[in-house]
Design a protein around this motif. Structure first.
Motif, PDB file in Angstrom:
ATOM      1  N   CYS A  87       0.836  -1.192   0.000  1.00 36.34           N
ATOM      2  CA  CYS A  87       0.000   0.000   0.000  1.00 36.34           C
ATOM      3  C   CYS A  87       0.867   1.236   0.000  1.00 36.34           C
ATOM      4  CB  CYS A  87      -0.956  -0.032   1.195  1.00 36.34           C
ATOM      5  SG  CYS A  87      -0.308   0.733   2.673  1.00 36.34           S
ATOM      6  N   GLN A 129       1.263   3.441   2.101  1.00 31.36           N
ATOM      7  CA  GLN A 129       1.910   3.668   3.392  1.00 31.36           C
ATOM      8  C   GLN A 129       3.080   2.717   3.617  1.00 31.36           C
ATOM      9  OE1 GLN A 129       0.682   6.087   5.520  1.00 31.36           O
ATOM     10  NE2 GLN A 129      -0.912   6.595   4.034  1.00 31.36           N
ATOM     11  N   HIS A 181       2.794  -0.672   3.815  1.00 30.83           N
ATOM     12  CA  HIS A 181       2.409  -1.953   4.408  1.00 30.83           C
ATOM     13  C   HIS A 181       2.415  -3.031   3.324  1.00 30.83           C
ATOM     14  CE1 HIS A 181       0.036   1.028   7.000  1.00 30.83           C
ATOM     15  NE2 HIS A 181       1.063   0.628   7.730  1.00 30.83           N
ATOM     16  N   CYS A 216      -5.771  -2.310   1.880  1.00 31.40           N
ATOM     17  CA  CYS A 216      -4.760  -2.638   2.884  1.00 31.40           C
ATOM     18  C   CYS A 216      -5.463  -2.973   4.195  1.00 31.40           C
ATOM     19  CB  CYS A 216      -3.812  -1.463   3.080  1.00 31.40           C
ATOM     20  SG  CYS A 216      -2.659  -1.699   4.447  1.00 31.40           S
ATOM     21  N   THR A 271      -4.248  -2.938   7.081  1.00 34.04           N
ATOM     22  CA  THR A 271      -3.732  -2.114   8.164  1.00 34.04           C
ATOM     23  C   THR A 271      -4.317  -0.702   8.145  1.00 34.04           C
ATOM     24  OG1 THR A 271      -1.667  -3.351   7.987  1.00 34.04           O
ATOM     25  CG2 THR A 271      -1.618  -1.332   9.296  1.00 34.04           C
ATOM     26  N   CYS A 272      -4.259  -0.064   6.979  1.00 31.37           N
ATOM     27  CA  CYS A 272      -4.706   1.329   6.920  1.00 31.37           C
ATOM     28  C   CYS A 272      -5.901   1.532   5.999  1.00 31.37           C
ATOM     29  CB  CYS A 272      -3.545   2.234   6.493  1.00 31.37           C
ATOM     30  SG  CYS A 272      -3.015   1.960   4.794  1.00 31.37           S
TER      31      CYS A 272
END
Ligand SMILES: [Zn+2]
Length: 118
Positions: A34, A36, A38, A56, A58-59
């Protein structure tokens, strides 16, 4: 006593099919990264259309598939316009005749008027 408990199950909730001796479906692991940074991977069935983008975990941002796993964009048919459909029904010369008739009608130099006189 515990082994005399009558066990039941809901209808349709449980499969009694035995998985022993059955090969699992072929799978493909696709790596995503992603914006970010990740990195994660998602496993897909081999015959599935592999997505080039995945959310993603995570985010939540849209992560891109790594390493060309993204499928080529599907060749899409060019959209059929109203003009295309019209040309399937009538030739340009037919349309020219209709256009001439309508223009003559609008200009008032054709036959009897269509409006009813009250
Ligand atoms: Zn992320």
């Amino acid at each position: 006593m515990a082994d005399r408990v009558l066990r039941g199950s809901r209808l349709g909730a449980v499969s009694y099919e035995n998985e022993r001796g059955q090969a699992p479906a072929a799978r493909v692991r696709v790596d995503f990264t992603c914006p970010q940074g990740h990195a994660f991977d998602v496993v897909f069935a081999e015959e599935a259309d592999l997505p080039g983008v995945w959310d993603c975990p995570t985010c939540g941002a849209a992560a891109q598939a790594v390493g060309g796993a993204a499928p080529a964009a599907k060749a899409s048919k060019p959209a059929r316009t109203h003009w295309d459909m019209l040309l399937e029904r009538r030739s340009v010369s037919d349309l020219q005749v209709l256009l001439d008739e309508r223009l003559a009608e609008i200009r008032g130099d054709s036959g009897p008027p269509r409006r009813r006189s009250a």
